[in-house]
Design a protein around this motif. Structure first.
Motif, short mmCIF file in Angstrom:
data_model
loop_
_atom_site.label_atom_id
_atom_site.label_comp_id
_atom_site.label_asym_id
_atom_site.label_seq_id
_atom_site.Cartn_x
_atom_site.Cartn_y
_atom_site.Cartn_z
N ASP A 192 0.84 -1.20 0.00
CA ASP A 192 0.00 0.00 0.00
C ASP A 192 0.87 1.25 0.00
OD1 ASP A 192 -2.12 1.78 0.17
OD2 ASP A 192 -2.35 1.55 2.34
N LEU A 193 1.49 1.56 -1.14
CA LEU A 193 2.32 2.76 -1.25
C LEU A 193 1.44 3.88 -1.77
CD1 LEU A 193 5.10 3.99 -0.85
CD2 LEU A 193 5.64 3.38 -3.20
N ASN A 194 0.83 4.59 -0.85
CA ASN A 194 -0.10 5.65 -1.17
C ASN A 194 0.61 6.99 -1.02
OD1 ASN A 194 -2.38 7.12 -1.71
ND2 ASN A 194 -3.38 6.70 0.23
N VAL A 195 1.18 7.49 -2.11
CA VAL A 195 1.92 8.75 -2.07
C VAL A 195 1.32 9.74 -3.05
CG1 VAL A 195 4.08 7.68 -1.29
CG2 VAL A 195 3.66 7.93 -3.73
N ASP A 196 1.55 11.01 -2.75
CA ASP A 196 1.08 12.07 -3.63
C ASP A 196 2.20 13.10 -3.78
OD1 ASP A 196 1.05 13.59 -1.27
OD2 ASP A 196 -1.12 13.41 -1.04
N ASP A 197 1.94 14.10 -4.60
CA ASP A 197 2.95 15.13 -4.86
C ASP A 197 3.39 15.83 -3.57
OD1 ASP A 197 3.15 14.75 -7.61
OD2 ASP A 197 1.51 16.14 -8.04
N ARG A 198 2.47 16.06 -2.65
CA ARG A 198 2.78 16.79 -1.42
C ARG A 198 3.81 16.05 -0.57
NH1 ARG A 198 2.89 21.89 0.33
NH2 ARG A 198 4.15 21.55 2.16
N ILE A 199 3.59 14.75 -0.38
CA ILE A 199 4.52 14.01 0.48
C ILE A 199 5.89 13.89 -0.19
CG2 ILE A 199 3.95 11.63 -0.20
CD1 ILE A 199 4.13 11.05 2.92
N VAL A 200 5.90 13.76 -1.50
CA VAL A 200 7.19 13.69 -2.21
C VAL A 200 7.91 15.03 -2.11
CG1 VAL A 200 8.30 13.35 -4.46
CG2 VAL A 200 6.49 11.80 -3.72
N LEU A 201 7.19 16.12 -2.25
CA LEU A 201 7.80 17.45 -2.11
C LEU A 201 8.36 17.64 -0.70
CD1 LEU A 201 8.42 20.32 -3.15
CD2 LEU A 201 6.11 20.95 -2.44
N ASP A 202 7.58 17.28 0.31
CA ASP A 202 8.05 17.40 1.70
C ASP A 202 9.29 16.53 1.94
OD1 ASP A 202 5.97 19.14 2.19
OD2 ASP A 202 4.76 17.69 3.32
#
Length: 146
Positions: A111-121
């Motif tokens: 369950d790798l639930n990532v979005d742009d925000r977490i990658v940016l952070d």
């Protein structure tokens, strides 16, 4: 008085004392920089960018711990020790801690639930760690007195 790192070292504890190694330190820095650079490639899948940034951050944090003369038996601990290895506060290590949890869900539960925000952070936190690690002298290089 012993340091927090010394308190965590010893038999049955999560840190082991081990002299810093310049080749290992430099290799971890190279690995971190290569992965961080690739994590910035927006043509890659968001999951790939997350993996690259997470592993870059881990490499830099491990380099900092090794520079301080310790090795961790726990992958997560390198993030928690940032206040003691690089003087970084919760604004950085909490992001890396959260990303460690996200990474574990992906690795162990699919369950790798990532979005742009977490990658940016994550990339931002990783760059802060990278800058601090880059400021460290190589373990074998003489430290300038000033």
């Amino acid at each position: 008085m012993s340091s927090p790192l010394e308190n965590l070292a010893g038999q049955g504890k999560p840190l082991e004392k081990e002299a810093p190694d310049a080749k290992e330190f430099d290799g971890l820095k190279r690995s971190g920089h290569a992965r961080l650079k690739d994590a910035l490639n927006s043509s890659l899948a968001i999951e790939s960018r997350f993996d690259l940034a997470y592993n870059a951050a881990h490499a830099f944090c491990l380099a900092a711990l090794r520079w301080n003369g310790y090795r961790s038996t726990n992958r997560y601990l390198v993030f928690q020790l940032l206040p003691h290895t690089l003087g970084l506060g919760p604004a950085v290590w909490r992001v890396l801690s959260k990303c460690h949890d996200v990474r574990n869900l992906g690795e162990y539960e699919g369950d790798l639930n990532v979005d742009d925000r977490i990658v940016l952070d994550l990339v931002t936190a990783c760059q802060i760690v990278a800058d601090k690690v880059d400021a460290l002298a190589s373990p074998t290089a003489p430290i300038a007195k000033g």
